[in-house]
Design an enzyme around this catalytic site. Structure first.
Site, PDB file in Angstrom:
ATOM      1  N   ARG A  35      -7.112  -4.879   1.370  1.00  0.00           N
ATOM      2  CA  ARG A  35      -5.900  -5.206   2.114  1.00  0.00           C
ATOM      3  C   ARG A  35      -5.735  -6.721   2.081  1.00  0.00           C
ATOM      4  NH1 ARG A  35      -2.570  -1.211   2.548  1.00  0.00           N
ATOM      5  NH2 ARG A  35      -1.823  -1.575   4.676  1.00  0.00           N
ATOM      6  N   GLU A  42       4.133  -8.906   1.052  1.00  0.00           N
ATOM      7  CA  GLU A  42       4.450  -8.524  -0.317  1.00  0.00           C
ATOM      8  C   GLU A  42       5.906  -8.089  -0.414  1.00  0.00           C
ATOM      9  OE1 GLU A  42       1.523  -5.466  -0.728  1.00  0.00           O
ATOM     10  OE2 GLU A  42      -0.041  -6.839  -1.394  1.00  0.00           O
ATOM     11  N   HIS A  52      -0.018  -5.487  -5.929  1.00  0.00           N
ATOM     12  CA  HIS A  52      -0.483  -4.324  -5.154  1.00  0.00           C
ATOM     13  C   HIS A  52      -0.408  -3.078  -6.033  1.00  0.00           C
ATOM     14  CE1 HIS A  52      -0.829  -2.645  -0.806  1.00  0.00           C
ATOM     15  NE2 HIS A  52      -1.413  -1.819  -1.645  1.00  0.00           N
TER      16      HIS A  52
END
Length: 330
Positions: free
Chosen positions: A239, A268, A296
């Site tokens: 994370r 993000e 990601h």
């Protein structure tokens, strides 16, 4: 029997074939494709189940408006973007999908490690822009991985999968996880390290695999990186906020870190003025060649994405039919 209503909060548009195949006989499935919590106002209140991905958060503002909700399922591993504690007080179970991308994320962590430690990204970048000689000497010294310490923070499913992959490469695998019961070190043929600082001091490669909690927020920061051996490497596929990414540029410039690979950031897409992005985009900065940023994406494969959607829909079906729930986090 009245039909239920399942709301897919974010990430997916209206191409919901897997969800409707699993739920269509008992529920209408609606995709909001929300980019903020406010986008859901007026659309989520009557949901009997909610499927949440990682583009938005569900907080008190939404949870207090849910009238019939029998489950919020976070279609992924991390669940820090849903107020699961408040949901518990409202009688709403929150579940996650902890196993959908185990192989993909572990593969990505090891792939990033190899790309850094073998100089693959570094050499490619330099040669592509005609910087320096066409020679391995640009990247010296690189060292053999066998026997080097691969440090793991968080020995869950993905951390274990990454550890076993690193072990197969001949690395000395050590992990820090105070919540892991005794015996997992022996079962997997790896080492437990009791103190986090000791893991920092030992790790040639440090790979982060813990969930984001108050305990793990910035568990890797400037102080911890400063304890690592000179010329070491950092990988984060967990994370974003588990690592203070703003500490990476200085560590790269000083040589404390020889490289860093980051798949996740706290926001993000990240803001353009984020210190790591600024350094990574500057050809005059060492981060330009020694930092890898991904969007990601470590979780992603076609099979993994389908698993995530199917397992999330299956969790909703169990909740709607009153069957025993699995992977409840609250």
């Amino acid at each position: 029997m009245p039909r239920f209503r399942v709301v897919v909060a974010d990430f997916l548009a209206d191409a919901l074939a897997p969800e409707r195949e699993l739920l269509g006989d008992i529920a209408d499935v609606v995709a909001l494709n929300a980019t903020s919590e406010a986008d859901m106002i007026g659309h989520i209140e009557t949901a009997d189940a909610v499927m949440l991905y990682h583009n938005i958060a569900i907080t008190k503002e939404t949870i207090t408006r849910l009238q019939n909700c029998k489950l919020i399922v976070r279609c992924g591993v991390g669940f820090d973007n849903v107020d699961h504690r408040l949901a518990r007080t409202k009688g709403i179970p929150v579940a996650n999908v902890p196993d959908y991308g185990t192989e993909e994320v572990a593969d990505s962590a090891i792939g990033m490690m190899l790309t850094l430690t073998r100089g693959i990204n570094f050499f490619n970048n330099r040669l592509q822009r005609k910087s320096g000689d066409w020679s391995y000497m640009q990247g010296t010294p690189l060292v053999r991985l066998r026997g080097r310490v691969f440090g793991v923070i968080g020995l869950g499913r993905i951390g274990t999968a990454a550890a076993l992959r690193a072990k197969a490469l001949g690395m000395d695998v050590a992990f820090y996880d105070p919540h892991k019961q005794d015996g997992y070190d022996k079962a997997n043929g790896i080492r437990r390290v009791e103190k986090l600082d000791d893991l920092f001091r030992q790790s040639f490669v440090l790979s982060v695999h813990c969930p984001l909690t108050e305990e793990t927020r910035h568990i890797v920061g400037a102080r911890g990186i400063g304890l690592m051996p000179d010329g070491s490497y950092l990988v984060n596929t967990a994370r974003g906020a588990t690592v203070d990414a703003t500490a990476i540029p200085a560590a790269i410039r000083s040589g404390k870190l020889q490289g860093a690979a980051i798949d996740v950031l706290p926001i993000e897409p990240p803001l353009a003025d984020h210190p790591l992005l600024v350094a990574w985009r500057d050809p005059a900065d060492p981060c330009y060649d020694r930092v890898i940023l991904n969007p990601h994406s470590a979780f992603y494969s076609e099979e993994g994405l389908l698993d995530m959607r199917v397992k999330g829909a299956q969790a909703c079906r169990r909740a709607l039919l009153g069957e025993p729930l699995r992977n409840i986090v609250n």
